[in-house]
Design an enzyme around this catalytic site. Structure first.
Site, PDB file in Angstrom:
ATOM      1  N   SER A 261      -2.643 -70.027  29.433  1.00 23.44           N
ATOM      2  CA  SER A 261      -2.701 -70.578  28.080  1.00 23.44           C
ATOM      3  C   SER A 261      -1.864 -71.847  27.988  1.00 23.44           C
ATOM      4  O   SER A 261      -1.072 -72.150  28.880  1.00 23.44           O
ATOM      5  CB  SER A 261      -2.157 -69.553  27.081  1.00 23.44           C
ATOM      6  OG  SER A 261      -0.751 -69.432  27.254  1.00 23.44           O
ATOM      7  N   LYS A 262      -2.063 -72.544  26.889  1.00 25.63           N
ATOM      8  CA  LYS A 262      -1.277 -73.758  26.654  1.00 25.63           C
ATOM      9  C   LYS A 262       0.210 -73.422  26.647  1.00 25.63           C
ATOM     10  O   LYS A 262       1.041 -74.195  27.085  1.00 25.63           O
ATOM     11  CB  LYS A 262      -1.707 -74.371  25.319  1.00 25.63           C
ATOM     12  CG  LYS A 262      -0.823 -75.517  24.857  1.00 25.63           C
ATOM     13  CD  LYS A 262      -1.458 -76.253  23.695  1.00 25.63           C
ATOM     14  CE  LYS A 262      -0.446 -76.822  22.713  1.00 25.63           C
ATOM     15  NZ  LYS A 262       0.651 -77.562  23.316  1.00 25.63           N
ATOM     16  N   ARG A 263       0.519 -72.225  26.128  1.00 24.59           N
ATOM     17  CA  ARG A 263       1.917 -71.829  26.068  1.00 24.59           C
ATOM     18  C   ARG A 263       2.564 -71.728  27.452  1.00 24.59           C
ATOM     19  O   ARG A 263       3.720 -72.095  27.637  1.00 24.59           O
ATOM     20  CB  ARG A 263       2.067 -70.502  25.315  1.00 24.59           C
ATOM     21  CG  ARG A 263       2.974 -70.724  24.139  1.00 24.59           C
ATOM     22  CD  ARG A 263       3.376 -69.603  23.290  1.00 24.59           C
ATOM     23  NE  ARG A 263       2.311 -68.660  23.030  1.00 24.59           N
ATOM     24  CZ  ARG A 263       2.506 -67.361  23.111  1.00 24.59           C
ATOM     25  NH1 ARG A 263       3.683 -66.877  23.451  1.00 24.59           N
ATOM     26  NH2 ARG A 263       1.516 -66.542  22.820  1.00 24.59           N
TER      27      ARG A 263
END
Ligand code: GLU
Length: 505
Positions: A261-263
């Site tokens: 994910s972007k996280r």
């Protein structure tokens, strides 16, 4: 059959394209090119609530940057267009009606409240709510109501949806990557295909368009595997030949479980988007591979190895080589862990292979941005040739090669202690003199002159070479010290030695 392969990349324009999406596009592109086929971009924008302005342009720019442009799509209209579903809206209704007429779909008039109530009731009984063969007769639809009732509701403009009625059976399907899959269709729900506002849902639009665009292979992410049975049944109900399906493995976090994910990228300091993206609503900026300094060739190479490998030791592949080597049979079905270090390794491999002039041009541009003077482009290119083996990104060149352009403004403390001794100023004064008097200004010429003198003096080499490097570079790193002296020139070298004597004594 090979010249008839038609594949599509069908993103929804809901934001920036995640690298998983670019990987899907790449595998479609490779498959198309390998079979002299056609690579189509279709924008699936039926869900207006999730539409994000700028996302479509972003997708197109990302594909172009990677060097994998589409053959047909928005702006490249051909016989199967238009290629945005919002522009194809008028064609879906007749297909929904066709399914109703043949008994594969039905009208349903249940309101949102009624459905919520039924769901709450099921949940209170600790059951999953599912609208299908086991309970559809209990709802308000054209299978439970009389024909007149249904007609009356339609005539009066009552809102409805069209639901699919899966044929009950064991469905055998084949996925090119996962091979045979068997499904009991009685477990499926009666999916909504079409709404009375004239909008199809993803499933209907996707299948109708794939058929209409004569798609031969549907190559997409694993998250669509659960939709495959519905899609296969839709093809059967329409009496159309289904395309072949291939569901690509998920791209997983570098460590731990789950999808990348972007996280994860934010936390670990890497990008999950091909290009920088500015959220039009919040203004938030997400970093991109391009802006991080990755070469498009590296991006493609990184993506190719997420779920595929050639089955040999070779790891560095250009697009042309990938087109030859790629095969769905060599795509894994299990998830591919994203490894940011490996990504940098690919980048480094491509960086050293790149023409000095190409990197030189990018470096010159970066220097210009910082207001640095760099002399001629030829000079920059030569510098790049001398140091690029140690760089991964253009940005690294500032540290590795900045001294070719600006005289040191400070000297690394530890290095000074190591290299600059009591008698160094005197020695350096002499070295400056020798350099000034040497006629052959080449690296070899300067080296011969200085080294000749060192030998004459029976001095240790380090006593001269280390402080000389410190004076020219500001630290003890960099390529051969005489190469540096020759590059920056006699006068500049002498000047830097004098500066160091002045600063460090
Ligand atoms: N619009 C879907 C997506 O955003 C397409 C899935 C498919 O390729 O069928 O991924």
């Amino acid at each position: 059959m090979s010249d008839q392969v038609r594949v599509r990349f069908a993103p929804s324009p809901t934001g920036p394209l995640h690298i998983g999406g670019v990987r899907t596009a790449l595998f479609n592109y490779l498959f198309a090119k390998q079979h002299q086929g056609t690579f189509i971009l279709r924008i699936e924008d039926t869900d207006q609530n999730r539409y994000v302005p700028g996302a479509e342009d972003y997708i197109i720019e990302a594909l172009n940057w990677c060097g994998i442009p589409y053959d047909e799509g928005p702006g490249k209209e051909a016989e199967c267009g238009p290629y945005r579903q919002s522009e194809r809206k008028s064609m879906y209704r007749k297909y929904a009606e066709q399914l109703i007429a043949s008994g594969s779909a039905y009208y349903a008039f249940d309101t949102a409240e009624e459905l919520a109530e039924a769901r709450a009731k099921a949940e209170a009984d600790k059951q999953n709510f599912i609208y299908n063969h086991h309970n559809r007769k209990e709802f308000k639809n054209s299978l439970s109501l009389t024909e007149e009732d249904v007609q009356q509701r339609l005539d009066s403009g009552e809102p409805y949806v069209v639901r699919f009625k899966p044929e009950l059976k064991k469905l055998y399907m084949y996925d090119e990557i996962r091979e045979g899959i068997e499904i009991d269709t009685s477990l499926m729900d009666d999916k909504v295909l079409f709404k009375s506002d004239g909008m199809p849902t993803y499933h209907l639009a996707n299948v109708v368009d794939d058929h209409d665009m004569r798609i031969t292979h549907v190559i997409r992410g694993e998250e669509w595997l659960p939709s495959m049975a519905l899609h296969v049944l839709l093809y059967e109900s329409f009496g159309w030949q289904a395309p072949k399906f291939a569901h690509l493995p998920l791209i997983l976090k570098p460590t731990g479980k789950g999808k990348l994910s972007k996280r994860d990228g934010d936390k670990m300091g890497f990008s999950v988007f091909p290009l920088e993206w500015k959220d039009p609503k919040t203004g938030e900026i997400s970093r991109g591979f391009r802006e991080d300094g990755f070469l498009p060739e590296a991006m493609v190479n990184i993506l190719a190895f997420l779920g595929w490998n050639p089955g040999t030791e070779q790891e560095i592949f250009g697009l042309d080589e990938l087109v030859k080597a790629f095969g769905l049979d060599k795509v894994n079905s299990s998830g591919a862990k994203y490894d940011p270090e490996k990504a940098e390794w690919f980048q480094q491999q491509w960086f050293v292979q790149q023409d000095d002039a190409v990197i030189g041009a990018a470096f010159a541009k970066a220097m210009q941005k910082k207001g640095m003077e760099y002399g001629s482009q030829d000079y920059v290119n030569m510098v790049v040739g001398m140091v690029k083996e140690r760089a991964v990104f253009v940005e690294d060149l500032f540290e590795l090669a900045g001294f070719f352009f600006v005289s040191p403004s400070s000297y690394d403390e530890k290095n000074v202690q190591k290299a600059w001794k009591q008698d160094t100023p005197e020695i350096m004064g002499k070295v400056a003199e020798i350099i000034a008097q040497t006629e052959d200004e080449s690296a070899a010429g300067l080296s011969n002159a200085v080294k000749g003198w060192i030998k004459e003096q029976e001095m240790g080499f380090g006593k001269v070479m280390m402080p000389l490097r410190l004076a020219l570079v500001g630290s003890l790193m960099g390529p051969d010290v005489f190469e540096i002296a020759a590059m920056i020139g006699k006068n500049e070298s002498v000047q830097r030695i004098q500066n160091a004597i002045h600063e460090l004594s």
